[in-house]
Design a protein around this motif. Structure first.
Motif, PDB file in Angstrom:
ATOM      1  N   TYR A  62     118.100 -40.378 111.172  1.00 18.67           N
ATOM      2  CA  TYR A  62     117.949 -39.521 112.516  1.00 18.67           C
ATOM      3  C   TYR A  62     116.293 -38.449 111.431  1.00 18.67           C
ATOM      4  O   TYR A  62     115.072 -38.458 111.714  1.00 18.67           O
ATOM      5  N   MET A  77     111.879 -40.567 121.060  1.00 17.81           N
ATOM      6  CA  MET A  77     113.538 -40.858 121.536  1.00 17.81           C
ATOM      7  C   MET A  77     114.201 -39.116 120.783  1.00 17.81           C
ATOM      8  O   MET A  77     114.010 -39.256 120.093  1.00 17.81           O
ATOM      9  N   THR A  78     115.287 -38.298 121.905  1.00 19.09           N
ATOM     10  CA  THR A  78     115.926 -37.716 121.703  1.00 19.09           C
ATOM     11  C   THR A  78     116.660 -37.147 120.223  1.00 19.09           C
ATOM     12  O   THR A  78     117.343 -38.479 120.184  1.00 19.09           O
ATOM     13  N   GLU A  80     119.213 -36.887 120.865  1.00 12.55           N
ATOM     14  CA  GLU A  80     120.822 -37.125 120.970  1.00 12.55           C
ATOM     15  C   GLU A  80     120.922 -38.356 120.829  1.00 12.55           C
ATOM     16  O   GLU A  80     122.168 -39.390 121.158  1.00 12.55           O
ATOM     17  N   GLU A  81     119.525 -39.019 122.239  1.00  9.11           N
ATOM     18  CA  GLU A  81     119.949 -40.782 122.115  1.00  9.11           C
ATOM     19  C   GLU A  81     120.174 -41.039 120.941  1.00  9.11           C
ATOM     20  O   GLU A  81     120.293 -42.394 121.536  1.00  9.11           O
ATOM     21  N   PHE A  82     118.726 -41.227 119.842  1.00  5.60           N
ATOM     22  CA  PHE A  82     119.322 -41.560 118.580  1.00  5.60           C
ATOM     23  C   PHE A  82     120.658 -41.446 118.374  1.00  5.60           C
ATOM     24  O   PHE A  82     121.034 -43.466 117.600  1.00  5.60           O
ATOM     25  N   HIS A  84     123.297 -40.868 120.309  1.00  9.68           N
ATOM     26  CA  HIS A  84     124.079 -42.398 120.766  1.00  9.68           C
ATOM     27  C   HIS A  84     124.082 -43.822 120.598  1.00  9.68           C
ATOM     28  O   HIS A  84     124.614 -44.260 120.515  1.00  9.68           O
ATOM     29  N   TRP A  85     122.710 -44.204 120.395  1.00  8.06           N
ATOM     30  CA  TRP A  85     122.101 -45.049 120.491  1.00  8.06           C
ATOM     31  C   TRP A  85     122.559 -45.518 118.415  1.00  8.06           C
ATOM     32  O   TRP A  85     122.889 -46.634 118.496  1.00  8.06           O
ATOM     33  N   THR A 151     117.698 -50.901 132.127  1.00  6.98           N
ATOM     34  CA  THR A 151     117.297 -50.140 130.542  1.00  6.98           C
ATOM     35  C   THR A 151     117.194 -50.985 129.303  1.00  6.98           C
ATOM     36  O   THR A 151     116.521 -50.871 128.364  1.00  6.98           O
ATOM     37  N   VAL A 154     113.726 -49.555 128.228  1.00  6.48           N
ATOM     38  CA  VAL A 154     114.021 -48.600 126.840  1.00  6.48           C
ATOM     39  C   VAL A 154     115.184 -49.350 125.738  1.00  6.48           C
ATOM     40  O   VAL A 154     114.723 -48.694 124.322  1.00  6.48           O
ATOM     41  N   GLU A 155     115.463 -49.948 125.784  1.00  4.71           N
ATOM     42  CA  GLU A 155     116.532 -50.300 124.879  1.00  4.71           C
ATOM     43  C   GLU A 155     115.882 -50.980 123.611  1.00  4.71           C
ATOM     44  O   GLU A 155     116.834 -51.383 122.696  1.00  4.71           O
TER      45      GLU A 155
END
Length: 193
Positions: A62, A77-78, A80-82, A84-85, A151, A154-155
């Motif tokens: 990231y 994407m934050t 933390e979102e990144f 997780h992804w 989603t 978004v995904e």
């Protein structure tokens, strides 16, 4: 027509295989890679998700490039979102590496000019058909996720929505060059990658 594994092998090494027969191989590879990828993800994801080493790799990815790359693409994407992804997608990337390794290994005889040129050429064609099969199953998965899951947008952002279609169509043209019609299999193989 009934298909057995020997039928698929016969098609793969038939210099005069029809487009319909080659499409059968592509469909076989689509199903094969879909099942293989799903199995790998089901087995590997619980073993690696949220492990400290994968979290560190995700954070590093990231910070080094993903943050800027996502912003350049207009996709926000934050961190933390990144993370997780990235951790969720990591098993999929290992499966992709396996699929590409398979394609590269079966092309080695053509790259190294080892063996009968007809066999080498057929193996290159199988590598291309395998890639086409993977691309098609991946494209169908992307379309399904984008269009039919809550989603999805978004995904699967716009830039990913078109990512896999072009290589598939390019492979179709090269997949028709089968058998001995490939004058220099090693050049053809390198173009595939």
């Amino acid at each position: 027509m009934t298909f057995y594994p020997s039928t698929l092998i016969d098609i793969a090494f038939n210099e005069n295989a029809t487009a319909q027969e080659l499409i059968c191989l592509v469909i076989f590879f689509s199903v094969f890679w879909a099942v293989t990828f799903s199995t790998i993800v089901i087995i590997v994801l619980p073993l690696v998700y949220d492990k400290p080493w994968l979290r560190v790799v995700s954070e590093r990815d990231y910070e080094r490039s993903a943050k800027k790359d996502l912003a350049d693409l207009g996709y926000h994407m934050t961190k933390e979102e990144f993370i997780h992804w990235h951790m969720t997608f990591w098993p999929q990337t290992q499966a992709i590496a396996l699929q590409h390794l398979f394609g590269a290994v079966i092309c080695l005889p053509a790259i190294l000019n080892i063996g009968d040129p007809k066999v080498c050429s057929s193996l290159v064609c199988v590598g291309i058909l395998s890639e086409m099969g993977w691309e098609i199953q991946d494209l169908l998965k992307i379309f399904y996720k984008r269009l039919f899951t809550p989603t999805g947008k978004v995904e699967v952002p716009d830039f990913l929505f078109f990512h896999d279609g072009i290589p598939s169509f390019l492979d179709i043209a090269s997949g028709r060059a089968h058998g001995t019609s490939l004058p220099q299999p090693s050049h053809f193989t390198l173009a595939m990658f």
